[in-house]
Design an enzyme around this catalytic site. Structure first.
Site, PDB file in Angstrom:
ATOM      1  N   CYS A  66       0.845  -1.196   0.000  1.00 53.59           N
ATOM      2  CA  CYS A  66       0.000   0.000   0.000  1.00 53.59           C
ATOM      3  C   CYS A  66       0.883   1.250   0.000  1.00 53.59           C
ATOM      4  O   CYS A  66       1.982   1.248  -0.576  1.00 53.59           O
ATOM      5  CB  CYS A  66      -0.971  -0.037   1.184  1.00 53.59           C
ATOM      6  N   ASP A  85      -3.303   0.974  10.216  1.00 52.07           N
ATOM      7  CA  ASP A  85      -4.516   1.774  10.418  1.00 52.07           C
ATOM      8  C   ASP A  85      -4.951   1.703  11.874  1.00 52.07           C
ATOM      9  O   ASP A  85      -5.444   2.681  12.420  1.00 52.07           O
ATOM     10  CB  ASP A  85      -5.635   1.298   9.495  1.00 52.07           C
TER      11      ASP A  85
HETATM   12  C1  RUB Z   1      -3.817   3.098   3.790  1.00 48.85           C
HETATM   13  C2  RUB Z   1      -3.091   2.059   4.583  1.00 48.85           C
HETATM   14  C3  RUB Z   1      -1.785   2.486   5.212  1.00 48.85           C
HETATM   15  C4  RUB Z   1      -2.058   2.972   6.639  1.00 48.85           C
HETATM   16  C5  RUB Z   1      -0.844   3.687   7.245  1.00 48.85           C
HETATM   17  O1  RUB Z   1      -5.125   2.720   3.455  1.00 48.85           O
HETATM   18  O2  RUB Z   1      -3.546   0.965   4.803  1.00 48.85           O
HETATM   19  O3  RUB Z   1      -0.886   1.409   5.288  1.00 48.85           O
HETATM   20  O4  RUB Z   1      -3.144   3.877   6.645  1.00 48.85           O
HETATM   21  O5  RUB Z   1      -0.548   4.832   6.485  1.00 48.85           O
HETATM   22  P1  RUB Z   1      -6.049   3.724   2.595  1.00 48.85           P
HETATM   23  P2  RUB Z   1       0.272   6.046   7.108  1.00 48.85           P
HETATM   24  O6  RUB Z   1      -5.300   4.047   1.350  1.00 48.85           O
HETATM   25  O7  RUB Z   1      -7.301   2.957   2.364  1.00 48.85           O
HETATM   26  O8  RUB Z   1      -6.278   4.955   3.446  1.00 48.85           O
HETATM   27  O9  RUB Z   1       1.555   5.455   7.605  1.00 48.85           O
HETATM   28  O10 RUB Z   1       0.463   6.987   5.961  1.00 48.85           O
HETATM   29  O11 RUB Z   1      -0.538   6.618   8.205  1.00 48.85           O
END
Ligand code: RUB
Length: 309
Positions: A127, A196
């Site tokens: 992701c 998340d």
């Molecule tokens: C994003 C996702 C990321 C976490 C952490 O999902 O799963 O791995 O949110 O991100 P989506 P960060 O694209 O559905 O929001 O480290 O940037 O907080």
């Protein structure tokens, strides 16, 4: 546009994922709530509190899985003032503290997590996580000769954001489709992902497919580390609640016209999955690297939220 329109615009951007990633949505929500509160100066205190709660609910209801969102909102809105001016001052200070801490946390996690990356390492990520990328970029900044394997992350293909970011940073990167994770794992030294939510039992809730990386990593005896700010630990899991997994529209997976021709087919589009604690080597936070079994300690000592049973 009135003040509520601004707040609704931010809420809509979070819902449609124009603003996405657990950290970014938390910061955006905190700023939106602060800005909205500042427009309520002329209200009596009781009405101010009602409006604030309504606005908080609009923001929290946008996406259900990332606990960073309700945590950010709770940390921003809490105040002990008896008049509106003082309440707004407290909320402004809360938002500033939350946003500054969130920005600084990325740097701190980068430093701590980069210790786990060695010269010559191949790192797999999934992701698009700013926290995970902070670790990878810090290791690169330290002069370590590293490369990254990034998953596409269907259906929204956040992997494309990741490969662009890594490309622009000068880090050699290979893009793979999600189903190539197991085959590719033998070339990998370490898996680094974001979060998340982290639940009280140390389980990680992150982008759908994360648990597949974790299983493949364990099978290949590779470590998986998670980059998660302390505000991504879920207080309500201490009360036995489960983290809700967001189900998104089938339109993200298949064209609606095609689906119409297939009356016997339904589409499921869960946006996140759960990786049990036993697949996780370490959780890198801004206050240190912890084994997942220490989730309770982090919640108690660092998040400091009042939890109503
Ligand atoms: C994003 C996702 C990321 C976490 C952490 O999902 O799963 O791995 O949110 O991100 P989506 P960060 O694209 O559905 O929001 O480290 O940037 O907080």
């Amino acid at each position: 546009m009135d003040a509520m329109d601004d707040l609704n615009t931010t809420a809509e951007k979070i819902k449609t994922m124009e603003i996405r990633g657990a950290g970014r949505i938390a910061v955006a929500a905190s700023a939106a709530l602060r800005d909205y509160a500042m427009t309520l100066k002329s209200l009596p205190m009781s009405e101010f509190n009602v409006k604030l709660e309504e606005a908080a609910k609009i923001l929290v209801d946008t996406r259900p899985t990332a606990v960073s969102l309700p945590n950010a909102v709770a940390l921003t809105k809490r105040h002990s003032a008896t008049n509106v001016y003082d309440a707004i001052d407290e909320i402004k200070a809360n938002a500033e503290k939350f946003i500054t801490n969130a920005e600084q946390a990325l740097g701190k996690m980068g430093k701590i997590g980069a210790e786990r990356i060695h010269d010559g390492d191949v790192i797999m990520t999934h992701c698009n996580s700013h926290a995970a990328l902070s670790i990878i970029k810090t290791a690169f900044d330290q002069g370590k000769d590293i490369s990254v394997i990034a998953t596409e992350s269907r259906p929204r293909r956040q992997g494309f954001i990741t490969i662009r970011e890594l490309n622009d940073y000068g880090i050699p990167t290979t893009l793979i489709v999600d189903s190539a994770v197991r085959l590719t794992m033998k070339e990998v030294d370490l898996v680094v992902v974001g979060a998340d939510s982290i639940s009280i039992n140390g389980a990680l809730i992150n982008k759908i497919g994360t648990s597949q990386l974790a299983m493949a990593a364990q099978e290949a005896r590779r470590n998986l580390i998670v980059a998660a700010e302390t505000y991504k630990f879920s207080p309500r899991t201490l009360l036995g609640e489960m983290v809700e997994i967001e189900d998104r529209s089938s339109d993200e997976v298949i064209d609606a016209e095609i689906l119409k021709e297939l009356p016997n087919v339904k589409v499921r589009n869960p946006a996140f999955d759960v990786t049990p604690a036993e697949y996780i080597d370490l959780i890198i936070t801004e206050v240190g690297a912890f084994p997942p079994a220490m989730a309770f300690t982090i919640l108690r000592d660092y998040l400091g939220l009042d939890i109503e049973v």
